[in-house]
Design a protein around this motif. Structure first.
Motif, PDB file in Angstrom:
ATOM      1  N   PHE A  13       3.767 -25.037   5.649  1.00  0.00           N
ATOM      2  CA  PHE A  13       3.231 -23.679   5.714  1.00  0.00           C
ATOM      3  C   PHE A  13       3.365 -22.982   4.366  1.00  0.00           C
ATOM      4  O   PHE A  13       3.973 -23.496   3.431  1.00  0.00           O
ATOM      5  N   GLU A  14       2.777 -21.800   4.294  1.00  0.00           N
ATOM      6  CA  GLU A  14       2.874 -20.952   3.104  1.00  0.00           C
ATOM      7  C   GLU A  14       3.049 -19.504   3.526  1.00  0.00           C
ATOM      8  O   GLU A  14       2.913 -19.162   4.703  1.00  0.00           O
ATOM      9  N   GLY A  15       3.343 -18.657   2.570  1.00  0.00           N
ATOM     10  CA  GLY A  15       3.444 -17.223   2.817  1.00  0.00           C
ATOM     11  C   GLY A  15       3.012 -16.466   1.581  1.00  0.00           C
ATOM     12  O   GLY A  15       3.519 -16.712   0.485  1.00  0.00           O
ATOM     13  N   LEU A  16       2.050 -15.596   1.737  1.00  0.00           N
ATOM     14  CA  LEU A  16       1.584 -14.736   0.652  1.00  0.00           C
ATOM     15  C   LEU A  16       1.094 -13.430   1.233  1.00  0.00           C
ATOM     16  O   LEU A  16       1.125 -13.246   2.453  1.00  0.00           O
ATOM     17  N   LYS A  17       0.669 -12.504   0.376  1.00  0.00           N
ATOM     18  CA  LYS A  17       0.317 -11.166   0.859  1.00  0.00           C
ATOM     19  C   LYS A  17      -0.982 -10.663   0.241  1.00  0.00           C
ATOM     20  O   LYS A  17      -1.360 -11.049  -0.866  1.00  0.00           O
ATOM     21  N   ALA A  18      -1.628  -9.770   0.986  1.00  0.00           N
ATOM     22  CA  ALA A  18      -2.743  -8.972   0.465  1.00  0.00           C
ATOM     23  C   ALA A  18      -2.272  -7.527   0.377  1.00  0.00           C
ATOM     24  O   ALA A  18      -1.534  -7.051   1.250  1.00  0.00           O
ATOM     25  N   TYR A  19      -2.688  -6.836  -0.677  1.00  0.00           N
ATOM     26  CA  TYR A  19      -2.201  -5.488  -0.974  1.00  0.00           C
ATOM     27  C   TYR A  19      -3.369  -4.517  -1.075  1.00  0.00           C
ATOM     28  O   TYR A  19      -4.449  -4.859  -1.568  1.00  0.00           O
ATOM     29  N   ARG A  20      -3.129  -3.284  -0.622  1.00  0.00           N
ATOM     30  CA  ARG A  20      -4.125  -2.217  -0.718  1.00  0.00           C
ATOM     31  C   ARG A  20      -3.862  -1.406  -1.987  1.00  0.00           C
ATOM     32  O   ARG A  20      -2.775  -0.857  -2.162  1.00  0.00           O
ATOM     33  N   LEU A  57      -0.348  -6.966   3.923  1.00  0.00           N
ATOM     34  CA  LEU A  57      -0.772  -7.890   4.968  1.00  0.00           C
ATOM     35  C   LEU A  57      -0.179  -9.260   4.641  1.00  0.00           C
ATOM     36  O   LEU A  57      -0.546  -9.882   3.643  1.00  0.00           O
ATOM     37  N   TYR A  58       0.771  -9.687   5.462  1.00  0.00           N
ATOM     38  CA  TYR A  58       1.391 -10.993   5.241  1.00  0.00           C
ATOM     39  C   TYR A  58       0.464 -12.080   5.773  1.00  0.00           C
ATOM     40  O   TYR A  58      -0.066 -11.972   6.886  1.00  0.00           O
ATOM     41  N   ILE A  59       0.278 -13.137   4.980  1.00  0.00           N
ATOM     42  CA  ILE A  59      -0.673 -14.203   5.296  1.00  0.00           C
ATOM     43  C   ILE A  59       0.108 -15.501   5.487  1.00  0.00           C
ATOM     44  O   ILE A  59       0.843 -15.926   4.597  1.00  0.00           O
ATOM     45  N   ARG A  60      -0.045 -16.126   6.631  1.00  0.00           N
ATOM     46  CA  ARG A  60       0.688 -17.346   6.943  1.00  0.00           C
ATOM     47  C   ARG A  60      -0.296 -18.495   7.212  1.00  0.00           C
ATOM     48  O   ARG A  60      -0.755 -18.682   8.339  1.00  0.00           O
ATOM     49  N   PRO A  61      -0.644 -19.293   6.191  1.00  0.00           N
ATOM     50  CA  PRO A  61      -1.378 -20.534   6.436  1.00  0.00           C
ATOM     51  C   PRO A  61      -0.387 -21.614   6.885  1.00  0.00           C
ATOM     52  O   PRO A  61       0.741 -21.679   6.391  1.00  0.00           O
ATOM     53  N   ILE A 102      -4.572 -20.125   9.930  1.00  0.00           N
ATOM     54  CA  ILE A 102      -4.078 -18.944   9.219  1.00  0.00           C
ATOM     55  C   ILE A 102      -3.947 -17.808  10.221  1.00  0.00           C
ATOM     56  O   ILE A 102      -4.874 -17.533  10.988  1.00  0.00           O
ATOM     57  N   ILE A 103      -2.788 -17.168  10.222  1.00  0.00           N
ATOM     58  CA  ILE A 103      -2.596 -15.928  10.965  1.00  0.00           C
ATOM     59  C   ILE A 103      -2.081 -14.875   9.982  1.00  0.00           C
ATOM     60  O   ILE A 103      -1.530 -15.212   8.925  1.00  0.00           O
ATOM     61  N   THR A 104      -2.255 -13.612  10.320  1.00  0.00           N
ATOM     62  CA  THR A 104      -1.870 -12.534   9.412  1.00  0.00           C
ATOM     63  C   THR A 104      -1.181 -11.399  10.160  1.00  0.00           C
ATOM     64  O   THR A 104      -1.464 -11.158  11.341  1.00  0.00           O
TER      65      THR A 104
END
Length: 361
Positions: free
Chosen positions: A71-78, A136-140, A161-163
């Protein structure tokens, strides 16, 4: 490789958290999820965005019995202007490709992983919260789902992928945390999977993490599995120490996860004029530095928390207070610098951010 992604929109959209809402980490999920199937005959196929919900799995699936999952973990930012961006997603994609290959899951190249991440975030970007400190945390994740029980090559798999809209990973926020150095259990060894992001590493950590929590500590600091003396990483972060003006971080020996925030922190610290030394560092050296007053600051780095100052380090029954259990100036400046870039409040001079296209009207 780009894939055609079919879309099935939810017929029951959830209410998004309001501005200022409490966002516990990983508890709230967005309306949709992305799925791709693999079988030997068709390869990776049927990429789709579908309503978020349970998935049907055979009880004999490989992931349940042999832990074949990465798995991985990354983020999207506003950003302040309302647009969204990602932070170094290509690095996450490359690391996930490595993790998938290490477990002998069906190969998926980094470009395809990146394309799927960017496509899904573009679709689900209305869920990216707007307040500074939220994201927004992104979990592939990718896992084997062969049905026969038995050790064999993986013939069927899924990529998903879930977020989650999230706030601070630690309830303490940007406050010093208490860390205990683990003296019994081992997280990983060289030649194993310690430098990959796979579930087994975290399952092996559970006992020590539980004992640490029971005893009032936030996280565990792991020692190497051979000599049982060299510091490796915290359960969810890499770790850095400022000793006598120099920043020291454990070197990547093959049993330490090569963190993307770690990599970014090193580059940022060097632009601040600090020398960063990646080398073996023992628990005894850190304790001695506390005793003689040369350990000035310590902190963890990771996607979830970004930067987390360490205020107390527990080892061999003794609590060692670091920087009077306060945030140090370098840690604070590093946090301000990285989060400023991530949330688009300061210029990205490194070229780390990737804009998310505005939703189609």
């Amino acid at each position: 490789m780009k894939m055609d992604i079919r879309i099935e929109r939810t017929q029951a959209p959830k209410e998004k958290p309001g501005k200022g809402a409490d966002l516990p980490f990983g508890h709230i999920f967005t309306d949709h999820m992305l799925m791709v199937d693999y079988d030997k005959e068709n390869g990776w196929h049927d990429a789709r965005i579908v309503p978020f919900g349970p998935i049907l799995m055979h009880p004999g699936s490989t992931i349940f019995h042999y832990g074949a999952g990465a798995f991985e973990g990354l983020k999207a930012y506003r950003k302040p202007d309302g647009s969204c961006q990602l932070f170094r997603p290509q690095e996450n994609a490359k690391r996930m490709e490595k993790s998938i290959d290490r477990l002998c899951l069906p190969h998926m190249d980094a470009d395809t992983i990146l394309y799927l991440i960017e496509s899904f975030v573009e679709f689900e970007q209305d869920w990216v919260p707007s307040e500074f400190g939220t994201s927004l945390y992104i979990r592939p994740f990718c896992f084997g789902c062969d049905e026969p029980i038995g050790l064999h090559g993986i013939q069927k798999a899924k990529f998903m992928i879930i977020t989650c809209p999230v706030g601070n990973y630690y309830k303490e926020g940007l406050k010093p945390v208490k860390i205990t150095i683990e003296e019994k259990d081992v997280r990983a060894v060289i030649g194993g999977t310690g430098d990959c992001k796979v579930g087994g590493n975290y399952a092996a950590s559970n006992r020590a993490e539980h004992e640490a929590e029971v005893n009032g500590f936030t996280q565990v600091l792991w020692l190497d599995g051979v000599h049982r003396k060299y510091i490796e990483e915290v359960g969810s972060m890499n770790v850095m120490f400022k000793i006598n003006g120099e920043v020291i971080t454990p070197k990547l020996t093959g049993s330490v996860l090569p963190g993307i925030t770690r990599k970014s922190a090193i580059a940022y610290l060097e632009t601040m004029g600090y020398k960063v030394n990646e080398r073996l560092v023992s628990a005894e050296e850190i304790v001695e530095a506390v005793k003689n007053g040369t350990l000035e600051e310590a902190w963890g780095t990771g996607t979830a928390a970004v930067v987390s100052p360490i205020g107390v380090l527990h080892y061999e029954g003794v609590d060692y207070k670091i920087n009077n259990n306060e945030i140090g100036p370098v840690c604070q400046e590093l946090y301000n610098g990285l989060t400023g870039i991530q949330w688009g409040r300061t210029e990205d001079k490194f070229g780390w951010t990737v804009p998310v296209p505005a939703p189609a009207k």
